[in-house]
Design an enzyme around this catalytic site. Structure first.
Site, short mmCIF file in Angstrom:
data_model
loop_
_atom_site.label_atom_id
_atom_site.label_comp_id
_atom_site.label_asym_id
_atom_site.label_seq_id
_atom_site.Cartn_x
_atom_site.Cartn_y
_atom_site.Cartn_z
N ARG A 111 -29.18 -61.07 -7.52
CA ARG A 111 -30.18 -60.18 -6.83
C ARG A 111 -29.04 -59.83 -5.65
O ARG A 111 -28.36 -60.89 -5.21
CB ARG A 111 -31.19 -61.25 -6.33
CG ARG A 111 -32.12 -61.52 -7.18
CD ARG A 111 -33.29 -62.00 -6.26
NE ARG A 111 -33.18 -62.94 -5.05
CZ ARG A 111 -34.01 -63.38 -4.66
NH1 ARG A 111 -35.24 -62.99 -4.48
NH2 ARG A 111 -33.84 -64.32 -3.50
N THR A 115 -30.88 -55.82 -0.83
CA THR A 115 -32.25 -55.18 -1.35
C THR A 115 -32.82 -55.98 -2.04
O THR A 115 -34.06 -55.51 -2.55
CB THR A 115 -31.57 -53.94 -2.16
OG1 THR A 115 -30.86 -54.40 -3.32
CG2 THR A 115 -30.55 -53.11 -1.45
N ASP A 207 -32.10 -72.28 -3.55
CA ASP A 207 -31.53 -71.51 -4.47
C ASP A 207 -31.17 -72.16 -5.91
O ASP A 207 -30.34 -73.08 -5.74
CB ASP A 207 -30.10 -71.08 -4.12
CG ASP A 207 -29.44 -69.94 -4.89
OD1 ASP A 207 -29.27 -70.37 -6.22
OD2 ASP A 207 -29.01 -68.77 -4.65
N ASP A 210 -27.56 -72.29 -7.43
CA ASP A 210 -26.61 -73.16 -6.61
C ASP A 210 -27.13 -74.56 -6.89
O ASP A 210 -26.15 -75.68 -6.77
CB ASP A 210 -26.89 -72.85 -4.94
CG ASP A 210 -25.95 -71.59 -4.76
OD1 ASP A 210 -25.13 -71.23 -5.37
OD2 ASP A 210 -26.05 -71.05 -3.50
C1 PRP Z 1 -32.23 -66.22 -9.01
C2 PRP Z 1 -33.11 -66.63 -10.12
C3 PRP Z 1 -33.61 -65.51 -10.75
C4 PRP Z 1 -33.67 -64.54 -9.58
C5 PRP Z 1 -35.22 -64.50 -9.23
O1 PRP Z 1 -31.09 -65.71 -9.31
O2 PRP Z 1 -32.38 -67.46 -11.05
O3 PRP Z 1 -32.80 -64.62 -11.63
O4 PRP Z 1 -33.07 -65.14 -8.42
O5 PRP Z 1 -35.63 -63.66 -8.06
P1 PRP Z 1 -36.22 -62.13 -8.27
O6 PRP Z 1 -37.49 -62.72 -8.92
O7 PRP Z 1 -36.47 -61.78 -6.85
O8 PRP Z 1 -35.35 -61.29 -9.15
P2 PRP Z 1 -29.72 -65.12 -8.46
O9 PRP Z 1 -30.07 -63.75 -8.27
O10 PRP Z 1 -29.85 -66.11 -7.02
O11 PRP Z 1 -28.49 -65.37 -9.14
P3 PRP Z 1 -27.81 -66.95 -9.84
O12 PRP Z 1 -28.72 -67.41 -10.76
O13 PRP Z 1 -26.54 -66.19 -10.22
O14 PRP Z 1 -27.43 -67.66 -8.68
N1 URA Z 2 -34.04 -67.41 -6.60
C1 URA Z 2 -33.84 -68.83 -6.32
O1 URA Z 2 -33.18 -69.36 -6.84
N2 URA Z 2 -34.65 -69.12 -5.61
C2 URA Z 2 -35.83 -68.52 -4.82
O2 URA Z 2 -36.70 -69.07 -4.12
C3 URA Z 2 -35.74 -66.93 -5.01
C4 URA Z 2 -34.96 -66.58 -5.98
#
Ligand code: PRP
Ligand code: URA
Length: 219
Positions: A111, A115, A207, A210
């Site tokens: 994400r 945005t 997160d 993480d």
């Molecule tokens: C997190 C999660 C989803 C997304 C959800 O990933 O694992 O993929 O956010 O959010 P959304 O519904 O608003 O799209 P992130 O983008 O943080 O990436 P990561 O898994 O690499 O940490």
């Molecule tokens: N992605 C995450 O990992 N946690 C949240 O709460 C939203 C998006």
């Protein structure tokens, strides 16, 4: 944002005390990566077990020590798990524990911090994905942008039968997902209250990527 999920016929809220208990452990800020990752895996096994309830079987002839018999077997070649990187990887481990022979594709999305729109950076899917039942995996459904983006990528590659499994969903994400994909079953472990101004789920678990990979506070 309140939501009446009963109006979305594709939503399956997995209402089980064990699921609730394990999600509570994930929510605790003191749950370290060491414990967090195996709990994500355990939840994926339990949720996957439910999501695979209607999976197709085929009758095969087997020889028991006593006699020949016709018995059902899951059509393993029909199945494909697709985690959304990174956090979905933690779920793929659980689903592959249930069905080690299933195919596994990968979609990389993150994400954008400003945005909150998904940005694609990786995609590797089986060539015959159009013939498979695909289970898209991501623990978090927040705005729904990543899930909807991943569904579009799967469809662009020919996938026709798709289901999405997550651990925690926000009402905003459920609404966005269901309005864009009313025919795709959406399995949810917990439905939370709302998103905050950074599009994090409240109360949520922070997160997820993480916490699974121990990158909290690291660059
Ligand atoms: C997190 C999660 C989803 C997304 C959800 O990933 O694992 O993929 O956010 O959010 P959304 O519904 O608003 O799209 P992130 O983008 O943080 O990436 P990561 O898994 O690499 O940490
Ligand atoms: N992605 C995450 O990992 N946690 C949240 O709460 C939203 C998006």
């Amino acid at each position: 944002m309140g939501i009446d999920i009963s109006k979305y016929k594709n939503v399956i809220l997995l209402d089980h005390p064990l699921i609730k208990h394990k999600i509570t452990q994930l929510r605790k800020v003191e749950t370290s990566t060491h414990k967090f990752r195996p709990i994500v895996q355990e939840l994926s096994v339990i949720e996957g077990y439910e999501a695979l309830r209607n999976v197709e079987t085929i009758d095969v002839e087997v020889q028991t020590p006593i006699e020949k018999t016709i018995q059902p077997e899951v059509r393993i070649n029909d199945l494909c798990f697709v985690p959304i990187l990174r956090a979905g990887l933690g779920m793929a481990d659980g689903l592959l524990e249930l069905i080690p022979g299933a195919a596994c594709g990968h979609i990389g999305l993150y994400r954008d911090e400003v945005t909150h729109e998904p940005v694609e950076y990786y995609c590797k899917l089986p060539a015959d994905i159009g013939e498979k039942q695909v289970y898209l995996l991501d623990p978090m459904l927040a705005t729904g942008g990543s899930a909807c983006g991943a569904v579009q990528i799967l469809k662009n590659h020919g996938a026709k039968r798709i289901a999405f499994i997550c651990i925690i969903a926000a009402p905003e994400g459920v609404k966005a997902f269901c309005e864009a994909n009313p025919d795709i079953p959406l399995y949810i472990g917990a439905l939370d209250r709302c998103l905050n101004d950074k599009a994090y789920i409240c109360p949520g678990l922070g997160d997820c990527g993480d916490r699974i990979f121990g990158t909290v506070g690291k660059k």
